[in-house]
Every structure is written in C-alpha cells, then in structure tokens.
Design a protein around this motif. Structure first.
Motif, PDB file in Angstrom:
ATOM      1  N   LEU A 136     -15.469   7.177  27.374  1.00 54.87           N
ATOM      2  CA  LEU A 136     -14.902   8.333  28.071  1.00 54.87           C
ATOM      3  C   LEU A 136     -13.674   8.860  27.335  1.00 54.87           C
ATOM      4  O   LEU A 136     -13.483  10.074  27.230  1.00 54.87           O
ATOM      5  CB  LEU A 136     -14.538   7.965  29.506  1.00 54.87           C
ATOM      6  CG  LEU A 136     -15.707   7.663  30.442  1.00 54.87           C
ATOM      7  CD1 LEU A 136     -15.198   7.106  31.758  1.00 54.87           C
ATOM      8  CD2 LEU A 136     -16.528   8.912  30.670  1.00 54.87           C
ATOM      9  N   ALA A 137     -12.850   7.961  26.816  1.00 56.75           N
ATOM     10  CA  ALA A 137     -11.655   8.382  26.077  1.00 56.75           C
ATOM     11  C   ALA A 137     -12.045   9.116  24.801  1.00 56.75           C
ATOM     12  O   ALA A 137     -11.508  10.183  24.497  1.00 56.75           O
ATOM     13  CB  ALA A 137     -10.785   7.177  25.752  1.00 56.75           C
ATOM     14  N   LEU A 138     -12.984   8.572  24.057  1.00 58.22           N
ATOM     15  CA  LEU A 138     -13.393   9.206  22.806  1.00 58.22           C
ATOM     16  C   LEU A 138     -14.076  10.549  23.056  1.00 58.22           C
ATOM     17  O   LEU A 138     -13.898  11.487  22.288  1.00 58.22           O
ATOM     18  CB  LEU A 138     -14.297   8.276  22.003  1.00 58.22           C
ATOM     19  CG  LEU A 138     -13.617   7.000  21.481  1.00 58.22           C
ATOM     20  CD1 LEU A 138     -14.627   6.107  20.771  1.00 58.22           C
ATOM     21  CD2 LEU A 138     -12.455   7.332  20.570  1.00 58.22           C
ATOM     22  N   GLU A 139     -14.858  10.661  24.129  1.00 55.71           N
ATOM     23  CA  GLU A 139     -15.505  11.927  24.470  1.00 55.71           C
ATOM     24  C   GLU A 139     -14.486  13.017  24.790  1.00 55.71           C
ATOM     25  O   GLU A 139     -14.750  14.192  24.582  1.00 55.71           O
ATOM     26  CB  GLU A 139     -16.434  11.742  25.675  1.00 55.71           C
ATOM     27  CG  GLU A 139     -17.697  10.985  25.372  1.00 55.71           C
ATOM     28  CD  GLU A 139     -18.478  10.622  26.630  1.00 55.71           C
ATOM     29  OE1 GLU A 139     -18.094  11.073  27.737  1.00 55.71           O
ATOM     30  OE2 GLU A 139     -19.461   9.873  26.508  1.00 55.71           O
ATOM     31  N   ILE A 177      -6.992   6.383  21.088  1.00 58.27           N
ATOM     32  CA  ILE A 177      -6.785   5.029  21.593  1.00 58.27           C
ATOM     33  C   ILE A 177      -6.474   4.038  20.476  1.00 58.27           C
ATOM     34  O   ILE A 177      -6.075   2.916  20.737  1.00 58.27           O
ATOM     35  CB  ILE A 177      -8.000   4.534  22.413  1.00 58.27           C
ATOM     36  CG1 ILE A 177      -9.279   4.586  21.603  1.00 58.27           C
ATOM     37  CG2 ILE A 177      -8.129   5.314  23.688  1.00 58.27           C
ATOM     38  CD1 ILE A 177     -10.477   4.008  22.322  1.00 58.27           C
ATOM     39  N   TYR A 178      -6.647   4.453  19.237  1.00 57.66           N
ATOM     40  CA  TYR A 178      -6.384   3.587  18.094  1.00 57.66           C
ATOM     41  C   TYR A 178      -5.189   4.117  17.309  1.00 57.66           C
ATOM     42  O   TYR A 178      -4.961   5.318  17.248  1.00 57.66           O
ATOM     43  CB  TYR A 178      -7.592   3.517  17.167  1.00 57.66           C
ATOM     44  CG  TYR A 178      -8.819   2.925  17.814  1.00 57.66           C
ATOM     45  CD1 TYR A 178      -8.882   1.573  18.094  1.00 57.66           C
ATOM     46  CD2 TYR A 178      -9.903   3.723  18.155  1.00 57.66           C
ATOM     47  CE1 TYR A 178     -10.007   1.023  18.694  1.00 57.66           C
ATOM     48  CE2 TYR A 178     -11.030   3.183  18.753  1.00 57.66           C
ATOM     49  CZ  TYR A 178     -11.070   1.829  19.021  1.00 57.66           C
ATOM     50  OH  TYR A 178     -12.180   1.302  19.612  1.00 57.66           O
ATOM     51  N   LYS A 220      -7.952   3.266  13.441  1.00 62.55           N
ATOM     52  CA  LYS A 220      -8.837   4.403  13.669  1.00 62.55           C
ATOM     53  C   LYS A 220     -10.117   4.248  12.850  1.00 62.55           C
ATOM     54  O   LYS A 220     -11.181   4.686  13.259  1.00 62.55           O
ATOM     55  CB  LYS A 220      -8.143   5.710  13.303  1.00 62.55           C
ATOM     56  CG  LYS A 220      -7.023   6.076  14.243  1.00 62.55           C
ATOM     57  CD  LYS A 220      -6.355   7.353  13.819  1.00 62.55           C
ATOM     58  CE  LYS A 220      -5.190   7.666  14.729  1.00 62.55           C
ATOM     59  NZ  LYS A 220      -4.482   8.884  14.334  1.00 62.55           N
ATOM     60  N   LEU A 221      -9.984   3.633  11.686  1.00 61.82           N
ATOM     61  CA  LEU A 221     -11.142   3.408  10.818  1.00 61.82           C
ATOM     62  C   LEU A 221     -11.678   1.991  10.913  1.00 61.82           C
ATOM     63  O   LEU A 221     -12.876   1.764  10.794  1.00 61.82           O
ATOM     64  CB  LEU A 221     -10.756   3.697   9.353  1.00 61.82           C
ATOM     65  CG  LEU A 221     -10.275   5.109   9.059  1.00 61.82           C
ATOM     66  CD1 LEU A 221      -9.755   5.192   7.642  1.00 61.82           C
ATOM     67  CD2 LEU A 221     -11.378   6.106   9.292  1.00 61.82           C
ATOM     68  N   LEU A 222     -10.796   1.040  11.103  1.00 59.83           N
ATOM     69  CA  LEU A 222     -11.169  -0.368  11.090  1.00 59.83           C
ATOM     70  C   LEU A 222     -11.142  -0.959  12.494  1.00 59.83           C
ATOM     71  O   LEU A 222     -10.263  -1.733  12.835  1.00 59.83           O
ATOM     72  CB  LEU A 222     -10.223  -1.153  10.172  1.00 59.83           C
ATOM     73  CG  LEU A 222     -10.128  -0.671   8.734  1.00 59.83           C
ATOM     74  CD1 LEU A 222      -9.047  -1.414   8.002  1.00 59.83           C
ATOM     75  CD2 LEU A 222     -11.455  -0.817   8.033  1.00 59.83           C
ATOM     76  N   THR A 248      -8.135  -3.872  19.586  1.00 60.23           N
ATOM     77  CA  THR A 248      -7.218  -2.767  19.301  1.00 60.23           C
ATOM     78  C   THR A 248      -7.318  -1.616  20.296  1.00 60.23           C
ATOM     79  O   THR A 248      -6.525  -0.683  20.213  1.00 60.23           O
ATOM     80  CB  THR A 248      -7.448  -2.223  17.883  1.00 60.23           C
ATOM     81  OG1 THR A 248      -8.796  -1.779  17.764  1.00 60.23           O
ATOM     82  CG2 THR A 248      -7.156  -3.285  16.846  1.00 60.23           C
ATOM     83  N   CYS A 249      -8.246  -1.646  21.211  1.00 61.54           N
ATOM     84  CA  CYS A 249      -8.413  -0.546  22.162  1.00 61.54           C
ATOM     85  C   CYS A 249      -7.782  -0.876  23.513  1.00 61.54           C
ATOM     86  O   CYS A 249      -8.205  -0.374  24.541  1.00 61.54           O
ATOM     87  CB  CYS A 249      -9.889  -0.204  22.330  1.00 61.54           C
ATOM     88  SG  CYS A 249     -10.861  -1.527  23.060  1.00 61.54           S
TER      89      CYS A 249
END
Length: 154
Positions: free
Chosen positions: A66-69, A74-75, A80-82, A92-93
């Motif tokens: 839901l956060a990414l949508e 959140i990173y 953000k990549l790893l 990490t989230c």
C-alpha cells in the motif's frame, strides 16, 4: 573417481520457509475473508519524518504494498535498491504503527519477532512487509491506522 552429491535443497528450503509460511497464511486469510459479507475499509495514514502525511483507505493488503502504491518512501539510502523485496529478511521497512482497532492488523510473525524483538514490538514497531490489514473487521466506524515511516534506529 567418486563424486559426492551435495544437498542444496536443505539450505534453500530453510531460507524459503518463512516466506512460504507467510504465503500459505495469506491464502488462508483470503479464503476466510472472501466468505465475509460486510467489510469496512481502514483509513491508513503514512507519516514521514518531516511530518508529510499521505492517506489512503483499504479493506485488506500488506502495508508495504500500500505504501509503495501511494509513492510513500519507506526505505532510506541504499536500502531503496538493496532490500529483500518484502520477504522480511532485511528489516529495513520498519514502521511505528498506531491504530484504534488492534484486531484489524495481522499478529506479528515469527520473522518480525526475530528481527525486531519483543521490546520494539511492544512500542508499536512492525515490518511493513509482514503487517497485513485483515478485512475481517465489520466495525461501523472507520478504523484509523497511522504508520510513521523511517522510525529512529534505537
């Protein structure tokens, strides 16, 4: 010359075990939820460290998704990549979650208990990739969930 066979499936099986258990639990929840008649949506508010709020509503789903949508960061930094892609392996989230309806969120998983510890869980810390909004609540009033992203590391 004689070769010994190496059993790679044993080590791979142990790594995938928490992911597969979570996947099976989600399938059971979906079957149970699909049989319910009335589903109330929860109002989710993501708050970043600067105080910016992004709100959405959902009757079910994983908080990370839901956060990414909704384009919620959140990173931090390289995470953000790893990151583990939502399997609960990197931790990490993390978010601090407050809600007025505790039965709306899934119980902490074994992965969360290992990554965060009981002290952080009691303070409201959760891994967003492991926290699911359950649509089994039939409350008449809207349920508010506040998620503080990127909580302090301590």
């Amino acid at each position: 010359m004689m070769f010994r066979s190496i059993n790679f499936t044993a080590s791979v099986g142990r790594q995938r075990e928490p992911f597969l258990a979570l996947k099976e639990r989600r399938k059971r929840e979906q079957r149970r939820v699909s049989s319910l008649k009335a589903v109330s949506a929860a109002q989710i508010t993501f708050v970043d460290p600067d105080g910016k709020e992004i709100s959405t509503s959902s009757s079910s789903g994983i908080l990370r998704n839901l956060a990414l949508e909704n384009n919620v960061e959140i990173y931090e930094g390289f995470n953000k990549l790893l990151n583990c892609g939502g399997n609960g392996q990197c931790g990490t989230c993390g978010m601090i979650i407050t809600t007025d309806g505790k039965d709306v969120l899934s119980a902490p998983t074994e992965v969360e208990r290992k990554k965060l510890g009981e002290a952080k869980l009691n303070k409201g810390y959760r891994l967003s990739c492991q926290t699911e909004i359950l649509s089994e609540s039939e409350a008449e009033n809207a349920i508010n969930i506040t998620c503080k992203t990127k909580p302090p590391k301590k």
